[in-house]
Design a protein around this motif. Structure first.
Motif, mmCIF file in Angstrom:
data_model
loop_
_atom_site.group_PDB
_atom_site.id
_atom_site.type_symbol
_atom_site.label_atom_id
_atom_site.label_comp_id
_atom_site.label_asym_id
_atom_site.label_seq_id
_atom_site.Cartn_x
_atom_site.Cartn_y
_atom_site.Cartn_z
ATOM 1 N N MET A 75 0.806 -1.208 0.000
ATOM 2 C CA MET A 75 0.000 0.000 0.000
ATOM 3 C C MET A 75 0.850 1.275 0.000
ATOM 4 N N ARG A 101 -11.186 1.245 4.715
ATOM 5 C CA ARG A 101 -10.580 1.120 3.381
ATOM 6 C C ARG A 101 -9.075 1.071 3.462
ATOM 7 N N THR A 128 -6.151 1.236 0.226
ATOM 8 C CA THR A 128 -5.893 1.119 -1.205
ATOM 9 C C THR A 128 -4.479 1.577 -1.537
ATOM 10 N N SER A 183 -1.551 1.377 -5.248
ATOM 11 C CA SER A 183 -1.587 1.452 -6.712
ATOM 12 C C SER A 183 -0.529 0.568 -7.355
ATOM 13 N N HIS A 191 -5.422 1.939 -7.211
ATOM 14 C CA HIS A 191 -6.058 3.176 -6.761
ATOM 15 C C HIS A 191 -4.968 4.221 -6.556
ATOM 16 N N SER A 227 -6.317 7.843 -2.773
ATOM 17 C CA SER A 227 -6.957 7.059 -1.715
ATOM 18 C C SER A 227 -8.088 7.825 -1.059
ATOM 19 N N ASN A 260 -5.659 8.633 6.908
ATOM 20 C CA ASN A 260 -4.466 7.873 6.520
ATOM 21 C C ASN A 260 -3.746 7.328 7.750
#
Lengths: 376, 376
Positions: free
Chosen positions: A307, B176, B178, B180, B256, B259, B276
């Motif tokens: 992440m 959540r 996420t 990338s 993603h 975020s 975060n």
């Protein structure tokens, strides 16, 4: 019929009075609390001067204080809705009454030879809309759903990102709108008047997604909330699966004291976000999938490499959201031109019917707790 | 058995080497790229000095470069896993191999008289875990799921807000995570090795929600994504409905580039957000439902009163997120104490089994496209 369409407004509450100001000022801008002369034009060169297309002929409302409001603004007031329909000067009626009255009033207008611009939700049920569409065909009168949020800039930005594949092939879109005031405390909280947030902002958010994505909606799953109102849903979460596998999540809430981003769009080459109506947001695009080995980042009491975000400038670039001018009065203008026979209807009856049917599928999903096939 | 538990680590990849550093340094802090002597302690007075509970006795890995890595750090290296299990000095084994090896290695360890601390996902299937639990009962050895994210500060903040009703009665939670970078490019992308993001971060995010909310999960709906990997899901969206009507949305993604907030929690008296891992966020709480009449706000080409935000200081207050100290080494310590017979197991086998069963229900939902009854 002259070239400028004479329009009467029935129902002069929140939306109706907004239309009255928008039309009287010729700006298309619905500013309730401003004097008509002070209503500013929309920015941008492309916005139509609607005074060349529509003329406000008068209003009717059952409430004396609203009739007085109109008189103070020198807007003619009819004695009754029948009187408006009997006026040969009236070419079209804008229906802005509570939702349960749309059907009867739209049919009456068309039977009286008037075109109809009808506030959303155009009807409470798809069955009602089918009846109204039949009357439109029989009478040859225009019935136009006023689903105007297809010309909101936030939506048009997302549509451009989608259409032009600015973040690659899109696999998920989120569209949200949340507030913290509950359902407005009038008829909007009462079921038989067509209350609830699905028939309110739900119409717009669903409308736009169906307009943007030229695919069948195979399946949907919807759950409603009843936090501030036990009779009508005060919010909902909707997950839609399109033919290509693309998924869209729509969320409306009225007990949300913090708002999540209004739009997120995720593609295989980037993502974009619009946080709010002020259009704060950005687009991050992949410049190369390969990246130097990720440095693990602190994640709670552990680390994560998976992440760890990419660094802008290394394998992704940050871009501003695409901005462009457009005609903010497209819907008013298109309605007038369709009535004049000089343009094709952009927001079609069939489209409004599809939106209503999808909302009915949402209610079925919410009641059963099941995913519901829609066009699959 | 002495008071300090001697532990061996099998599998010295990303997680295993992190454990090696955490245990060798006595900090519990898994910093891969730092010299052992330089690993900082966790902040806060409450964190256990794990050197008083666990001693790293050695590691085994099939890869020579990892054995060399351990030797360079003066960590003893066993010749084989069997050799580790044959060592009477070893009290417990930490299993940190790829997921498909957890079962065989855990059973072998318990049959050899060793306790087991097993990385998540403890098993690939609930059936496998039931077998392992049976062996744990037969041998009287501890089998402990290393689901350590229940001691991440972000989660503990949300749990406090939930437990203490700091935003009133909670009706929706979003959790959540996420990134990338896709699924890490090793065995984590291969199905038979237990790859995919559900068995990866999915375990933690589901684990915590089930730990926090003392209710049955009646139903769930899950859809997975396969954007960067066709074999294993590289993300998923999960919607869970609990007995009380509370809903929880869990989302994991690896394509993603932007975020959305890591946590949102919505109650009938407020909302809170954590953006975060740096714990940026806030809490907005209602001070009075009644508010002066909302001023409409500009919303695209129109206005909205319904979605006009409340003003902080009028009917809502902004509060910082609740912060507090806690023992960041709770799991290591609890494992050691359970092995010593001096404490009850916090992360139970039954809890891990429930998490696995829920993930299996997620896969069923994803494959069928249906909502799935879970404990309803």
């Amino acid at each position: 019929m002259e070239k400028i369409l004479n329009i009467g407004i029935v129902g002069c509450g929140g939306m109706g009075s907004g239309h009255a100001i928008a039309l009287q000022s010729g700006t298309g801008n619905a500013l309730w609390k401003v004097k008509t002369d002070d209503v500013p034009k929309f920015p941008g060169a492309l916005t139509t001067d609607i005074s060349k297309h529509l003329r406000l002929r008068g209003i009717f409302d059952i409430k004396p204080e609203r009739r007085q409001w109109a008189q103070e603004r020198k807007i003619p007031v009819y004695e009754s809705y029948d009187a408006m329909l009997a006026d040969p000067d009236i070419d079209a009626v804008l229906v802005a009454t509570p939702n349960h009255l749309h059907k009867e009033q739209s049919i009456a207008a068309m039977r009286a030879g008037k075109h109809v611009l009808c506030e959303k939700p155009v009807m409470i049920t798809s069955e009602d809309l089918e009846e109204v569409m039949q009357v439109s065909r029989e009478t040859g009168r225009v019935f136009y759903p006023r689903q105007n949020r297809e010309w909101d800039e936030d939506y048009l930005i997302i549509k451009k990102i989608y259409d032009d594949k600015l973040v690659g092939n899109v696999f998920n879109i989120k569209s949200r709108l949340t507030g913290s005031r509950g359902i407005p405390g009038d008829w909007r909280g009462i079921k038989e008047y067509g209350g609830g947030m699905m028939l309110d902002w739900g119409v717009h958010l669903i409308d736009r997604i169906l307009q943007m994505i030229p695919e069948k909606v195979i399946k949907l799953f919807c759950s409603c909330t009843y936090i501030t109102n036990k009779e009508c849903e005060d919010g909902f979460q909707l997950h839609m699966t399109f033919e290509s596998g693309l998924t869209v999540d729509i969320e409306v809430g009225t007990c949300h004291f913090i708002s999540e981003p209004m739009w997120c769009i995720y593609g295989d080459r980037g993502s974009a976000v619009i946080h709010n109506f002020q259009l704060d947001g950005k687009m991050i695009r992949l410049t190369s999938w390969e990246d130097k080995d990720a440095e693990p980042i602190a994640a709670g009491a552990g680390l994560t490499k998976t992440m760890a975000p990419r660094s802008v400038g290394e394998s992704v670039e940050e871009r501003p959201l695409p901005r462009f001018d457009f005609d903010r009065n497209t819907l008013y203008r298109n309605f007038a031109e369709v009535c004049m026979g000089t343009a094709k209807q952009i927001v079609t009856q069939e489209h409004a019917l599809r939106v209503l049917r999808l909302m009915e599928a949402c209610f079925r999903s919410n009641e059963s707790g099941e995913a519901v096939l829609f066009e699959g």
